[in-house]
Design an enzyme around this catalytic site. Structure first.
Site, short mmCIF file in Angstrom:
data_model
loop_
_atom_site.label_atom_id
_atom_site.label_comp_id
_atom_site.label_asym_id
_atom_site.label_seq_id
_atom_site.Cartn_x
_atom_site.Cartn_y
_atom_site.Cartn_z
N GLY A 1 0.83 -1.20 0.00
CA GLY A 1 0.00 0.00 0.00
C GLY A 1 0.85 1.24 0.00
O GLY A 1 2.00 1.23 0.47
N THR A 2 0.29 2.34 -0.53
CA THR A 2 1.01 3.61 -0.58
C THR A 2 0.04 4.71 -0.18
O THR A 2 -1.08 4.79 -0.69
CB THR A 2 1.55 3.89 -1.99
OG1 THR A 2 2.40 2.83 -2.39
CG2 THR A 2 2.34 5.19 -2.01
N GLY B 1 -0.34 9.02 1.57
CA GLY B 1 0.19 10.35 1.41
C GLY B 1 1.51 10.58 2.10
O GLY B 1 2.31 11.41 1.67
N PHE B 2 1.76 9.85 3.21
CA PHE B 2 2.96 10.11 3.98
C PHE B 2 3.91 8.92 4.03
O PHE B 2 4.87 8.94 4.78
CB PHE B 2 2.61 10.51 5.42
CG PHE B 2 1.95 11.84 5.49
CD1 PHE B 2 2.61 12.98 5.09
CD2 PHE B 2 0.65 11.96 5.92
CE1 PHE B 2 1.99 14.22 5.15
CE2 PHE B 2 0.02 13.18 5.98
CZ PHE B 2 0.70 14.32 5.59
N GLY B 3 3.64 7.87 3.27
CA GLY B 3 4.57 6.76 3.32
C GLY B 3 4.07 5.55 2.58
O GLY B 3 3.00 5.54 1.97
N THR B 4 4.89 4.48 2.69
CA THR B 4 4.61 3.23 2.00
C THR B 4 4.51 2.11 3.04
O THR B 4 5.24 2.11 4.03
CB THR B 4 5.75 2.90 1.02
OG1 THR B 4 5.90 4.00 0.12
CG2 THR B 4 5.45 1.63 0.23
N VAL B 5 3.60 1.17 2.79
CA VAL B 5 3.38 0.06 3.71
C VAL B 5 3.95 -1.22 3.09
O VAL B 5 3.67 -1.54 1.93
CB VAL B 5 1.89 -0.13 4.03
CG1 VAL B 5 1.69 -1.26 5.03
CG2 VAL B 5 1.30 1.17 4.57
N ASP C 1 -10.48 10.89 10.97
CA ASP C 1 -10.32 10.46 9.58
C ASP C 1 -10.98 9.10 9.35
O ASP C 1 -10.37 8.17 8.83
CB ASP C 1 -8.83 10.40 9.22
CG ASP C 1 -8.61 10.50 7.71
OD1 ASP C 1 -9.53 10.94 7.00
OD2 ASP C 1 -7.52 10.13 7.24
#
Length: 705
Positions: free
Chosen positions: A384-385, A387-391, A506
């Site tokens: 997953g990607t 707004g603030f990083g990648t998983v 959120d």
């Protein structure tokens, strides 16, 4: 006449002889029968034999039919003897030195279970005793038979076959702990052999085995009185047949006649000490008297099941354990001091000072472990990607399921750092079945990493939109309704049940992850705020995702539990309808559902992909609940506790009034322009488990947190 007189005298003599024989022969036969009684019994298990077996100490007959001599407690003694004495001595002469011990035979099956796989003790005996109890007998090496004061005393009149599992009492240094001994008035064995049996495939082929194996073992003892020969055989009960050659064969055994009294009791004694074992007898047969008495055979299939071989862990006494614990404690303290000294020295060398949040949140994982778990953060591991990083998906042994999700914050992002700290401070201490579990974090140079439970089904967003497009698989109504209730339960925990109030800020499908059993977990707490109960939120910066944000945020920017309820209401309408909350700006899901409600056509809002496979009552309830949660006035929205009560059918959903709705589209435009530059739509990948956060300018976050 003289002749007749002579005949009469002869006749009288013959008659007298006949009478004498008739009177004396039965008397002798009766005396012989009295002097040579026989004893014969067999116990195929001991249920119902309480009156036939005298037990003392730790010995008892178990409900399953086993005769337990001792349990695995330390320093206990147990004895069990046949209730009636056995006549074993012929006393045809006045001199006791000419007394003969009658022939006897016994067979029994036993089990010894040690306290651990390596330690046990001390063993048991089959004994001939002048009494059915052994008063004053000691545990440990004395096996519940004798004590240190009477050991070796000729007045004991005790014979025993010793089944010893530790080095025997007064045995030499070469003595084996696993042996059989013949004891006469003493615990020092007159004859002793290590435990083996002779395989019938070869007369000299020996097979050794352990007495305390936890498996059933057979024992046979045969004593022939006329020849004074004693034969003893012991072997595993699972063997095909009894060995032809005995383990011990002694000819003669003269001192047995000096020990045995006219009547003796037969039975068992056992003992434990600092080392302990449980001793069981599964079955027992005995026969004495007659020419060559043979004890009845015991078939395993006719005996009660063997006790379970479950050894206790640990074989050390309390003093040894205390010493080990003390030494271990000192070692741990020294190692801890060395570790902290090394870390402190390393920090000084690097010029790095720990911040308060790092000290207060100790679940820190090593970077090298996470690097290895994700194959060096390989692209193949990306799931997953945001707004603030990648998983990344990783495999690590310390995780309960061996799989983790590692979110790597984008470097050089002030907002990313704020989100990183926010998740640790909030989610790091929260525990609920409907919240994503944060396992830990890592800070390495410029890399910021958050570690979560890996959730294989991905996000609710992907299950509502991406999966149906790829495979045609549509979430069923029951699953959708249960997911909605699970999300509501997680929000209730955040708003009312935890020690502080947590505002998520959120709530949306991409932040809801679905487990393999379809249980939902709300995640991504990068925008969450915590505050004490009774206080007010002082946040003034608008954050969130267009379509899920409450209208009051456009006026004052203050998020609250009511703004979370609004987002949940939109999410609930989205789950039921299968439609996103907004498009390019001309469609708003809540307005559309309200229009259908006003025209009594609200059921048309149900996802058409469900066909008729849904519960109409539940669908109407969920849609009405979604509209109520999306009420324009925060005070008119229900709490999450009431939401759950409505969804569980505990209370009816209130009617929606005419003043519910949004104002016209110009108001929408105003809200959109207010948020522009601060809020954007979710860019996270919806096909996998992701932990994305809506992008917000760094200046707004810094001023608002």
């Amino acid at each position: 006449m003289h002749q007749s007189l002579i005949m009469d005298d002869k006749t009288r003599s013959i008659i007298s002889l006949i009478l004498f024989l008739l009177l004396t022969i039965p008397a002798r036969a009766q005396r012989t029968t009295t002097e040579t009684p026989t004893t014969k019994f067999i116990f195929r298990g001991f249920n119902g034999s309480e009156s036939d077996i005298r037990t003392q100490g730790a010995a008892m007959i178990k409900p399953d039919g086993l005769l337990r001599l001792t349990d695995r407690n330390q320093n206990v003694v147990g004895t069990a003897f046949y209730n009636k004495p056995v006549r074993l001595l012929d006393t045809n002469n006045t001199s006791s030195t000419n007394n003969t011990v009658r022939s006897f035979s016994t067979s029994f099956v036993f089990v010894i279970i040690p306290s651990s796989s390596s330690n046990g003790g001390f063993g048991f005996t089959f004994a001939l005793s002048p009494t059915p109890y052994r008063p004053g007998a000691d545990p440990e090496q004395f096996l519940g038979l004798l004590n240190k004061d009477n050991d070796g005393n000729s007045t004991n009149h005790v014979f025993a076959v010793e089944f010893d599992t530790v080095q025997g009492f007064k045995d030499g240094a070469d003595s084996s702990g696993n042996h059989i001994g013949l004891n006469f008035n003493s615990l020092k064995s007159a004859y002793q052999e290590p435990v083996v049996y002779y395989d019938n495939d070869g007369p000299n082929r020996k097979e050794d085995f352990r007495l305390q194996s936890g498996e059933p073992i057979r024992a046979h003892l045969d004593y022939d009185g006329p020849t004074q020969t004693l034969n003893f055989t012991v072997y595993p009960a699972k063997s095909r047949s009894r060995p032809i050659r005995p383990l011990i064969s002694q000819l003669p055994v003269p001192n047995l006649s000096q020990i045995v009294q006219e009547e003796m009791y037969v039975g068992f004694t056992a003992a434990t000490g600092r080392e302990s074992s449980a001793h069981y007898v599964m079955g027992w047969s005995f026969s004495s008297g007659g020419d060559r008495p043979i004890a009845d055979t015991l078939e395993l299939s006719e005996l009660p099941p063997a006790p379970p071989n479950k050894a206790k862990k640990g074989g050390y006494n309390s003093q040894v354990i205390a010493l080990i614990v003390a030494l271990s404690g000192v070692t741990v303290i020294l190692l801890a001091l060395l570790f902290f000294f090394s870390m402190y020295k390393k920090r000084l060398q690097q010029g790095e000072i720990l911040e308060d949040w790092e000290i207060n949140h100790p679940h820190r994982l090593r970077y090298k472990d996470l690097f290895a778990a994700t194959d060096g953060f390989s692209e193949d591991r990306i799931i997953g990607t945001g707004g603030f990083g990648t998983v990344f998906r990783g495999n690590i042994a310390s995780s309960p399921s061996n799989q983790i999700a590692v979110k790597k914050i984008t470097p050089n992002s002030m907002q990313g750092v704020r989100e990183f700290i926010a998740e640790i401070e909030s989610l790091g201490r929260l525990r609920h079945k409907n919240l994503v579990n944060l396992q830990g974090w890592c800070k390495h140079k410029n890399d910021l990493l958050l570690i979560y439970d890996y959730i294989p089904n991905g996000s609710l967003d992907s299950l509502l939109y991406s999966v149906p497009r790829r495979s045609g698989a549509v979430l069923s109504w029951n699953v959708r309704f249960q997911i909605a209730k699970g999300i509501a339960s997680g929000l209730l925990y955040l708003h009312e049940e935890w020690e502080q109030i947590v505002i998520h800020r959120d709530v949306k499908p991409s932040n809801v992850l679905i487990e393999s059993d379809m249980n939902p977990r709300l995640g991504d707490f990068g925008l969450a705020r915590l505050y004490e109960r009774g206080s007010q939120s002082n946040t003034t910066v608008v954050v969130g995702t267009i379509g899920y944000m409450a209208p009051e945020l456009a006026r004052n920017g203050k998020s609250s539990s009511a703004s979370d309820v609004f987002a949940f209401g939109v999410l609930l309408l989205e789950i039921v309808s299968g439609r996103r909350p907004t498009d390019s700006g001309t469609f708003f899901l809540a307005d559309w559902v309200m229009e259908l409600h006003a025209s009594n056509e609200i059921i048309r809002a149900v996802d058409p992909r469900l066909g008729s496979g849904y519960d109409e009552r539940e669908a109407k309830l969920a849609l009405g609940m979604g509209l109520l949660c999306c009420h324009q006035r925060p005070a008119s929205r229900p709490s999450m506790r009431m939401v759950l009560r409505y969804m569980n059918g505990d209370e009816d959903v209130p009617q929606i009034d005419d003043n519910w709705g949004y104002s016209d589209s110009s108001s929408r435009s105003e809200i959109g322009s207010k948020f522009e530059g601060y809020v954007s739509s979710d860019r996270a990948s919806g096909s996998v488990a992701s932990f994305s956060v809506t992008r917000i300018s760094s200046s707004s976050v810094m001023s608002g947190r």
